[in-house]
Scaffold this motif. Structure first.
Motif, short mmCIF file in Angstrom:
data_model
loop_
_atom_site.label_atom_id
_atom_site.label_comp_id
_atom_site.label_asym_id
_atom_site.label_seq_id
_atom_site.Cartn_x
_atom_site.Cartn_y
_atom_site.Cartn_z
N ASP A 133 -1.90 11.12 22.56
CA ASP A 133 -1.04 11.43 23.70
C ASP A 133 -0.47 12.83 23.50
O ASP A 133 -0.23 13.25 22.36
CB ASP A 133 0.10 10.41 23.78
N ASN A 176 2.41 12.32 20.46
CA ASN A 176 3.00 11.03 20.08
C ASN A 176 2.31 9.89 20.81
O ASN A 176 2.56 9.67 21.98
CB ASN A 176 4.50 11.01 20.40
N PRO A 177 1.44 9.16 20.14
CA PRO A 177 1.19 9.25 18.71
C PRO A 177 0.04 10.18 18.31
O PRO A 177 -0.87 10.42 19.08
CB PRO A 177 0.78 7.81 18.38
#
Ligand code: ADP
Ligand code: MG
Length: 231
Positions: free
Chosen positions: A225, A212-213
């Motif tokens: 991430d 995320n993202p």
């Protein structure tokens, strides 16, 4: 798969069950695209990586004690090469201010991805005691908490199942190119859902994982991430 195993073993030697961007290699090993970059533990090494990348970079604190990096000022986007050394020090100071005894593994220096043409999605997994690995896909970034626009399937997923996940969310039109936006690379997104499905199927020790993202653009996807928990 062998490479992925090494990454996970390295983590268990550090006696933490929580991994972050330092484990991005795990995604590389499964063919999930990640930005160019590396985790370093000195300002000088950070500068060297930034020079290799050759343009403004993103810098992130890497610590198993810091779950939400941007909440503590642990992410700097668009750092010019000449500010990389100072930014390294700043990030460490902020982490220490947040938790003086935090374990700091270093700083990740990462290539910028284009969020103008890209859509931030989330791709994750939660291992349910009853159903097994649940894959979650949805809109990511700041929207994930606000809109809660996500869909879930039990892994492993087939290609049609992975594909259906993209259409399942309310924001599906956003991915398909609503309002004059270019549609995102659907094939790359479907492929990535399947690759993550394979990863969590191969490694039952991963109990939880979040990308995320996962930035989806017209030309592909990039996992920017990562956070995961081992049992
Ligand atoms: P955290 O979720 O721990 O706060 P992230 O690595 O997700 O940290 O970074 C926070 C936000 O910063 C992302 O949601 C994204 O909007 C932006 N960002 C992070 N890495 C990049 C990158 N390589 N290129 C462009 N934007 C980024
Ligand atoms: Mg994040």
């Amino acid at each position: 798969r062998e490479r992925a195993r090494e990454v996970l073993q390295g983590a268990s030697r550090r006696d933490t069950n929580r991994l972050g961007v330092e484990a991005m290699e795990l995604l590389d090993a499964y063919g999930i695209p990640t930005p160019q970059g590396d985790v370093v533990d000195s300002p000088g090494d950070a500068e060297a990586i930034a020079e290799e990348i050759g343009e403004d970079v993103v810098m992130k604190i890497v610590s198993p004690d810091i779950l939400h990096k941007s909440d503590i000022g642990g992410v700097e986007v668009g750092v010019p090469p000449e500010e990389v050394r100072d930014t390294y020090e700043d990030l460490v100071v902020r982490a220490r201010n947040y938790q003086s005894d935090a374990t700091i593994l270093g700083v990740q220096v990462q290539e910028m991805v284009d969020l103008e043409t890209g859509t931030e999605t989330i791709l994750g997994m939660n291992r349910d005691p009853q159903f097994g690995p649940l894959l979650l896909f949805g809109l990511g970034g700041i929207f994930v908490e606000v809109l809660e626009d996500t869909t879930v399937r039990v892994a492993p997923v087939s290609e049609p199942e992975a594909s259906a996940m993209l259409d399942d969310i309310e924001s599906a039109p956003l991915l398909q190119g609503a309002r004059g936006r270019e549609p995102v690379d659907r094939a790359a997104l479907v492929e990535t859902v399947q690759r993550l499905s394979q990863l969590v199927t191969d490694f039952p020790a991963i109990v939880e994982l979040d990308i995320n993202p996962l930035v989806a653009t017209p030309d592909g996807v990039t996992a920017v991430d990562l956070r995961l928990t081992l049992d």
